[in-house]
Design an enzyme around this catalytic site. Structure first.
Site, PDB file in Angstrom:
ATOM      1  N   HIS A   1     -10.329   6.657  -2.570  1.00 53.76           N
ATOM      2  CA  HIS A   1     -10.617   5.941  -1.318  1.00 53.76           C
ATOM      3  C   HIS A   1     -11.598   4.787  -1.536  1.00 53.76           C
ATOM      4  O   HIS A   1     -12.262   4.349  -0.606  1.00 53.76           O
ATOM      5  CB  HIS A   1     -11.265   6.869  -0.262  1.00 53.76           C
ATOM      6  CG  HIS A   1     -10.305   7.766   0.440  1.00 53.76           C
ATOM      7  ND1 HIS A   1     -10.696   8.980   0.950  1.00 53.76           N
ATOM      8  CD2 HIS A   1      -8.996   7.641   0.731  1.00 53.76           C
ATOM      9  CE1 HIS A   1      -9.662   9.564   1.527  1.00 53.76           C
ATOM     10  NE2 HIS A   1      -8.608   8.771   1.399  1.00 53.76           N
TER      11      HIS A   1
ATOM     12  N   ARG B   1      -5.489  19.406   2.960  1.00 52.20           N
ATOM     13  CA  ARG B   1      -6.149  19.761   1.695  1.00 52.20           C
ATOM     14  C   ARG B   1      -7.447  20.513   1.973  1.00 52.20           C
ATOM     15  O   ARG B   1      -8.169  20.201   2.921  1.00 52.20           O
ATOM     16  CB  ARG B   1      -6.451  18.493   0.888  1.00 52.20           C
ATOM     17  CG  ARG B   1      -5.267  17.979   0.104  1.00 52.20           C
ATOM     18  CD  ARG B   1      -5.562  16.624  -0.508  1.00 52.20           C
ATOM     19  NE  ARG B   1      -5.091  15.539   0.337  1.00 52.20           N
ATOM     20  CZ  ARG B   1      -5.357  14.256   0.135  1.00 52.20           C
ATOM     21  NH1 ARG B   1      -6.106  13.898  -0.880  1.00 52.20           N
ATOM     22  NH2 ARG B   1      -4.878  13.342   0.949  1.00 52.20           N
TER      23      ARG B   1
ATOM     24  N   ASN C   1       0.862  -1.172   0.000  1.00 55.34           N
ATOM     25  CA  ASN C   1       0.000   0.000   0.000  1.00 55.34           C
ATOM     26  C   ASN C   1       0.905   1.230   0.000  1.00 55.34           C
ATOM     27  O   ASN C   1       1.454   1.621   1.025  1.00 55.34           O
ATOM     28  CB  ASN C   1      -0.886  -0.044   1.260  1.00 55.34           C
ATOM     29  CG  ASN C   1      -1.913   1.074   1.282  1.00 55.34           C
ATOM     30  OD1 ASN C   1      -1.816   2.027   0.513  1.00 55.34           O
ATOM     31  ND2 ASN C   1      -2.885   0.950   2.170  1.00 55.34           N
TER      32      ASN C   1
ATOM     33  N   ARG D   1      -1.824  -1.492  -4.106  1.00 55.64           N
ATOM     34  CA  ARG D   1      -2.840  -0.428  -4.143  1.00 55.64           C
ATOM     35  C   ARG D   1      -2.329   0.690  -5.052  1.00 55.64           C
ATOM     36  O   ARG D   1      -1.203   1.148  -4.909  1.00 55.64           O
ATOM     37  CB  ARG D   1      -3.062   0.130  -2.747  1.00 55.64           C
ATOM     38  CG  ARG D   1      -3.950   1.334  -2.766  1.00 55.64           C
ATOM     39  CD  ARG D   1      -4.234   1.873  -1.387  1.00 55.64           C
ATOM     40  NE  ARG D   1      -4.886   3.150  -1.493  1.00 55.64           N
ATOM     41  CZ  ARG D   1      -4.533   4.233  -0.807  1.00 55.64           C
ATOM     42  NH1 ARG D   1      -3.532   4.169   0.046  1.00 55.64           N
ATOM     43  NH2 ARG D   1      -5.170   5.349  -0.954  1.00 55.64           N
TER      44      ARG D   1
ATOM     45  N   GLU E   1      -7.889  -1.680   4.540  1.00 55.87           N
ATOM     46  CA  GLU E   1      -7.662  -1.719   3.097  1.00 55.87           C
ATOM     47  C   GLU E   1      -6.792  -2.901   2.707  1.00 55.87           C
ATOM     48  O   GLU E   1      -6.984  -3.509   1.664  1.00 55.87           O
ATOM     49  CB  GLU E   1      -7.000  -0.413   2.644  1.00 55.87           C
ATOM     50  CG  GLU E   1      -7.949   0.763   2.681  1.00 55.87           C
ATOM     51  CD  GLU E   1      -7.241   2.081   2.471  1.00 55.87           C
ATOM     52  OE1 GLU E   1      -7.623   2.808   1.553  1.00 55.87           O
ATOM     53  OE2 GLU E   1      -6.301   2.390   3.233  1.00 55.87           O
TER      54      GLU E   1
END
Ligand code: AMP
Length: 591
Positions: free
Chosen positions: A153, A214, A7, A64, A361
């Protein structure tokens, strides 16, 4: 079967080694990659990870990848084409895709004998309806520059929605869920009956919710103002991606824990940061409930969603009108870990349940990578050009002469995509018991057997019941009368409704793991009228170019609209994702 999950983030790589029964064998994280000279890079970190797991066999590697674009709606084996697709989206995910490519390269070099699978953050959203993927800017400009919403996501949203459905003991495809992945990056997703119908991140992972550094949603006019004030691309990028969000508002950094402590001590900017964060998330919940026409559950995940009871409480304030009744005690006490991965935080009388889910994940990636490689047939996901065949006919020399004159020869109007094939200037009329259809295109070159291909709708109009047949198999098919300028011909057989098929060069067939006469299912997704075509015949020949042929009825049913029909014509495939695979594994993908 052991799966190594890689990942890869912009400055870190998390890894996990997970066995075939979901047991975590090893995991770890390498941080601060490439931050200063002489430090570890993504490549060297992969080398170190492989040393750390060297005691274990690895059967598959799941990578990923943040951005796969609209093309990759499912995990896929990494080949040259997939690497090119990841590369193509580097400008859209400059902080992620280049590092994924570096990590994939390092892992493939070190483990050349095992399959490497890419799992895309964009994949779960790749089938969002067009109303969700479209920005209301000039249509042509958007098309030219590939400006559309992708969403990110996805692995986490899909996982969290799945765990929520499990908890609710209801099938995912009956539920309308809003998932909130609130971490350093943050996004919301409307998971409508198991599919992403809307999500807050857009063309890049900058849109939507307030994040660690962000901004999320900003009026695009603000950028124009700042550009006029002397900001350039690099300084805007820095402002919006690294100096905004919780960090920019609070002035304290991006860690909500510290911001919450300072806010409790009366720090006004920290209070404001928390309020803006919660307000934005609440707005999205309301919007997504409206977009789905209702909501059954709200799911919190990610570092903030899993750990900050006060933020969850704030977000859920004022949502009583939707039927959300927060249980303050449950919310405060909710604690999720890997082995206790969800907690309910609403009261029994709450009509909408709010659930905290520990995201995982890595597990999701391992499961999907495993499923892909253990499928009986390797699956591939890539664009296949689609040609919509209007009604047309292939004629023998004798029939052509009877219709157009003894000395007539076919006149080439334009070449078709299959090498050597062409549309002719000549047209014929079809005459049936009920009606006639005029000006039907003749295709060349001339053949040894007559074959007239029409759609089901044409059959109703003509009043003829023609069978669905593979091209070339016309024995015992329906009769039809053809009328040309020099005369008429009644064929005793030759009228068919062509079976949908895909032409493939042997190289394409190898890439897809398919052979001549195989049958596959093809999903047309993202066009606003998703459809799975079953019984699609594969036809492999050296002279074929990769192309799927469907008729006008089929194209219309999938909303593959054509301005003009009546001849073979290309569809703009950029707008559609086509997944081909064996029927069995496709079904499992669509579940
Ligand atoms: P993630 O990107 O999912 O790892 O989330 C990281 C963010 O979660 C951190 O930046 C923190 O702001 C936030 N976080 C983690 N634990 C807590 C906590 N106990 N309370 C508030 N925020 C937390």
């Amino acid at each position: 079967m052991n799966t190594l999950v890689i990942n890869c983030g912009s400055s870190s790589i998390k890894y996990a080694l997970i066995d075939g029964s979901d047991k975590l064998l090893l995991s770890g994280k390498h941080e601060r990659l490439g931050e200063s000279q002489g430090e570890q890079t993504h490549e060297s970190a992969v080398g170190q990870i492989l040393q750390e797991i060297s005691g274990y066999p690895v059967d598959v590697v799941g990578h990923r990848v943040v951005h796969g674009g609209s093309k990759h709606a499912a995990p896929c084996l990494i080949d040259e084409q997939v690497l090119a697709d990841i590369e193509r989206h580097v400008p859209d995910a400059p902080m992620h895709n280049p590092y994924s490519l570096a990590a994939i390269h390092a892992a493939q070099t070190a483990l050349p004998g095992v399959p490497h699978v890419a799992l895309f953050d964009t994949a779960f959203h790749a089938r969002m309806p067009r109303r969700s993927t479209t920005y209301a800017i000039d249509y042509e400009v958007a098309l030219k520059h590939g400006i559309r919403r992708y969403g990110f996501h996805g692995i986490s949203h899909e996982y969290a929605a799945g765990i929520a459905a499990q908890f609710l003991q209801r099938p995912l495809n009956e539920l309308r869920i809003v998932t909130l992945h609130l971490g350093n990056g943050a996004s919301a997703c409307a998971v409508e009956f198991g599919r992403s119908a809307e999500t807050s991140m857009g063309h890049t992972p900058l849109e939507g919710l307030v994040m660690g550094t962000r901004s999320g949603d900003v009026d695009a006019g603000v950028l124009l103002t700042l550009l006029r004030q002397g900001y350039d691309v690099a300084s805007l990028d820095d402002l919006l991606n690294r100096k905004s969000g919780l960090a920019g508002l609070s002035g304290l950094g991006n860690d909500l824990r510290e911001i919450e402590i300072a806010a409790a001590d009366g720090n006004e900017r920290c209070r404001l940061a928390i309020n803006v964060f919660a307000h934005r998330a609440r707005k999205y919940i309301g919007a997504y409930a409206a977009a789905m026409g209702g909501v059954d559950a709200i799911v919190f995940t990610g570092g903030i969603g899993e750990n900050s009871a006060s933020m969850r409480g704030r977000i859920l304030q004022r949502l009583e009108f939707l039927g959300v009744v927060l249980d303050e005690d449950r919310n405060r006490d909710a604690s999720v870990q890997k082995d206790n991965d969800y907690a309910l935080i609403t009261t029994p009388r709450s009509r909408v349940e709010a659930i905290v889910v520990k995201t995982n994940e890595e597990l999701m990636i391992a499961r999907q990578a495993r499923r892909l490689v253990s499928a009986s047939r390797p699956s591939a996901s890539m664009d296949i050009p689609i040609a919509v065949s209007g009604r047309h006919c292939h004629l023998t020399r004798e029939t052509f002469a009877a219709l157009f004159g003894a000395d007539a020869t076919p006149t080439i109007a334009k070449p078709l995509s299959q090498p050597g094939q062409f549309a002719c200037e000549e047209r014929v009329n079809l005459i049936g018991p009920h009606d006639r259809i005029e000006r039907v295109r003749v295709l060349g070159p001339l053949r040894s057997v007559n074959q007239v291909e029409i759609s089901r709708t044409d059959e109703f109009r003509l009043g003829i019941d023609a069978p669905v047949r593979d091209s070339g198999n016309v024995q015992g098919s329906a009769p039809i009368t053809l009328e040309g300028p020099a005369g008429s011909v009644t064929l005793a057989e030759g009228l068919i409704c062509a079976r949908r098929h895909i032409h493939m060069h042997p190289d394409d067939a190898e890439r897809f793991g398919l052979s001549d006469k195989d049958e596959v299912a093809v999903a047309i997704v993202g066009g606003g009228r998703d459809l799975v075509f079953g019984d699609v015949l594969i036809r492999v020949k050296d002279s074929y170019a990769l192309e799927m042929h469907i008729d006008t009825d089929e194209a219309n049913a999938a909303e593959l609209n054509r301005q003009q029909v009546g001849e073979l014509s290309d569809v703009d495939v950029d707008q559609y994702v086509v997944v081909t695979t064996g029927a069995a594994s496709l079904v499992s993908k669509l579940e």
